[in-house]
Scaffold this motif. Structure first.
Motif, mmCIF file in Angstrom:
data_model
loop_
_atom_site.group_PDB
_atom_site.id
_atom_site.type_symbol
_atom_site.label_atom_id
_atom_site.label_comp_id
_atom_site.label_asym_id
_atom_site.label_seq_id
_atom_site.Cartn_x
_atom_site.Cartn_y
_atom_site.Cartn_z
ATOM 1 N N GLY A 128 -51.877 -15.549 -20.711
ATOM 2 C CA GLY A 128 -50.593 -14.861 -20.693
ATOM 3 C C GLY A 128 -49.699 -15.370 -21.799
ATOM 4 O O GLY A 128 -50.041 -16.308 -22.524
ATOM 5 N N ILE A 129 -48.555 -14.713 -21.938
ATOM 6 C CA ILE A 129 -47.565 -15.130 -22.925
ATOM 7 C C ILE A 129 -46.204 -15.275 -22.252
ATOM 8 O O ILE A 129 -45.965 -14.732 -21.169
ATOM 9 C CB ILE A 129 -47.456 -14.149 -24.116
ATOM 10 N N ALA A 130 -45.334 -16.017 -22.894
ATOM 11 C CA ALA A 130 -43.938 -16.155 -22.494
ATOM 12 C C ALA A 130 -43.109 -16.133 -23.776
ATOM 13 O O ALA A 130 -43.590 -16.540 -24.841
ATOM 14 C CB ALA A 130 -43.712 -17.455 -21.728
ATOM 15 N N VAL A 131 -41.884 -15.652 -23.668
ATOM 16 C CA VAL A 131 -41.022 -15.476 -24.844
ATOM 17 C C VAL A 131 -39.715 -16.227 -24.665
ATOM 18 O O VAL A 131 -39.122 -16.212 -23.590
ATOM 19 C CB VAL A 131 -40.710 -13.969 -25.058
ATOM 20 N N ARG A 132 -39.304 -16.875 -25.741
ATOM 21 C CA ARG A 132 -37.975 -17.480 -25.819
ATOM 22 C C ARG A 132 -37.320 -16.981 -27.099
ATOM 23 O O ARG A 132 -37.943 -17.027 -28.167
ATOM 24 C CB ARG A 132 -38.055 -19.007 -25.861
ATOM 25 N N MET A 133 -36.087 -16.493 -26.981
ATOM 26 C CA MET A 133 -35.377 -16.052 -28.181
ATOM 27 C C MET A 133 -33.991 -16.673 -28.215
ATOM 28 O O MET A 133 -33.253 -16.624 -27.233
ATOM 29 C CB MET A 133 -35.279 -14.521 -28.232
ATOM 30 N N ALA A 134 -33.676 -17.268 -29.364
ATOM 31 C CA ALA A 134 -32.343 -17.818 -29.620
ATOM 32 C C ALA A 134 -31.627 -16.817 -30.522
ATOM 33 O O ALA A 134 -32.078 -16.534 -31.630
ATOM 34 C CB ALA A 134 -32.445 -19.177 -30.302
ATOM 35 N N ILE A 135 -30.527 -16.264 -30.014
ATOM 36 C CA ILE A 135 -29.809 -15.219 -30.721
ATOM 37 C C ILE A 135 -28.596 -15.831 -31.416
ATOM 38 O O ILE A 135 -27.771 -16.486 -30.783
ATOM 39 C CB ILE A 135 -29.392 -14.091 -29.754
ATOM 40 N N HIS A 136 -28.529 -15.609 -32.719
ATOM 41 C CA HIS A 136 -27.435 -16.134 -33.547
ATOM 42 C C HIS A 136 -26.480 -14.991 -33.888
ATOM 43 O O HIS A 136 -26.861 -14.050 -34.586
ATOM 44 C CB HIS A 136 -27.981 -16.729 -34.851
ATOM 45 N N LEU A 137 -25.247 -15.091 -33.394
ATOM 46 C CA LEU A 137 -24.208 -14.114 -33.677
ATOM 47 C C LEU A 137 -22.996 -14.871 -34.231
ATOM 48 O O LEU A 137 -21.980 -15.039 -33.558
ATOM 49 C CB LEU A 137 -23.848 -13.323 -32.405
ATOM 50 N N PRO A 138 -23.113 -15.349 -35.485
ATOM 51 C CA PRO A 138 -22.079 -16.208 -36.063
ATOM 52 C C PRO A 138 -20.695 -15.563 -36.066
ATOM 53 O O PRO A 138 -20.546 -14.390 -36.422
ATOM 54 C CB PRO A 138 -22.550 -16.441 -37.500
ATOM 55 N N GLY A 139 -19.705 -16.367 -35.638
ATOM 56 C CA GLY A 139 -18.317 -15.934 -35.677
ATOM 57 C C GLY A 139 -17.912 -15.027 -34.532
ATOM 58 O O GLY A 139 -16.753 -14.644 -34.419
#
Length: 138
Positions: A93-104
């Motif tokens: 199986g797979i697992a996902v991690r996402m770090a979202i960058h929304l500067p300012g």
């Protein structure tokens, strides 16, 4: 199972050899060699392609929901995606991690944008309830 109301686009790829092979789209825009994860090969792997696809799609979803929310997505928006591969009962199986960058962007508004995008993103809808997906504001 979710049924499409209408087909907006169909991606077509031809793959040979699996994790030791290659894939090419019918329009020639993507032509990649594959190597199994963690090997010294010179190609990519399905998990890397999934990370790139999901993160690009998620940025598109944020842009799609931002207007109706009266928000602006920063020009330097970015997503760092990680896709884990590992054993599960009876297979892999797979697992996902996402770090979202929304500067300012105000953190409360940024979180609302991420939450709204997660509801409409095709990858999020495809994975919801099937694999672990963790989204964090970076």
């Amino acid at each position: 199972m979710t049924q499409l109301d209408k087909v907006l686009y169909t991606a077509r790829a031809h793959t040979t050899g699996g994790r030791d092979g290659a894939s090419r789209t019918d329009d020639g825009r993507l032509d990649v060699k594959h190597s199994p994860p963690g090997t010294p090969g010179n190609g990519t792997n399905p998990e890397q392609l999934f990370a790139a696809g999901y993160s690009a799609c998620f940025i598109g979803a944020m842009k799609a929901v931002a207007g109706p929310m009266k928000l602006s997505v920063p020009a330097d928006v970015a997503v760092d995606a990680e896709v884990d591969l590992g054993p599960i009962t009876g297979g892999y199986g797979i697992a996902v991690r996402m770090a979202i960058h929304l500067p300012g962007m105000d953190r409360t508004q940024a979180q609302a944008l991420v939450d709204a995008a997660h509801k409409v993103c095709p990858y999020s809808n495809a994975t919801r309830g099937n694999i672990g997906v963790t989204l964090t504001l970076a």
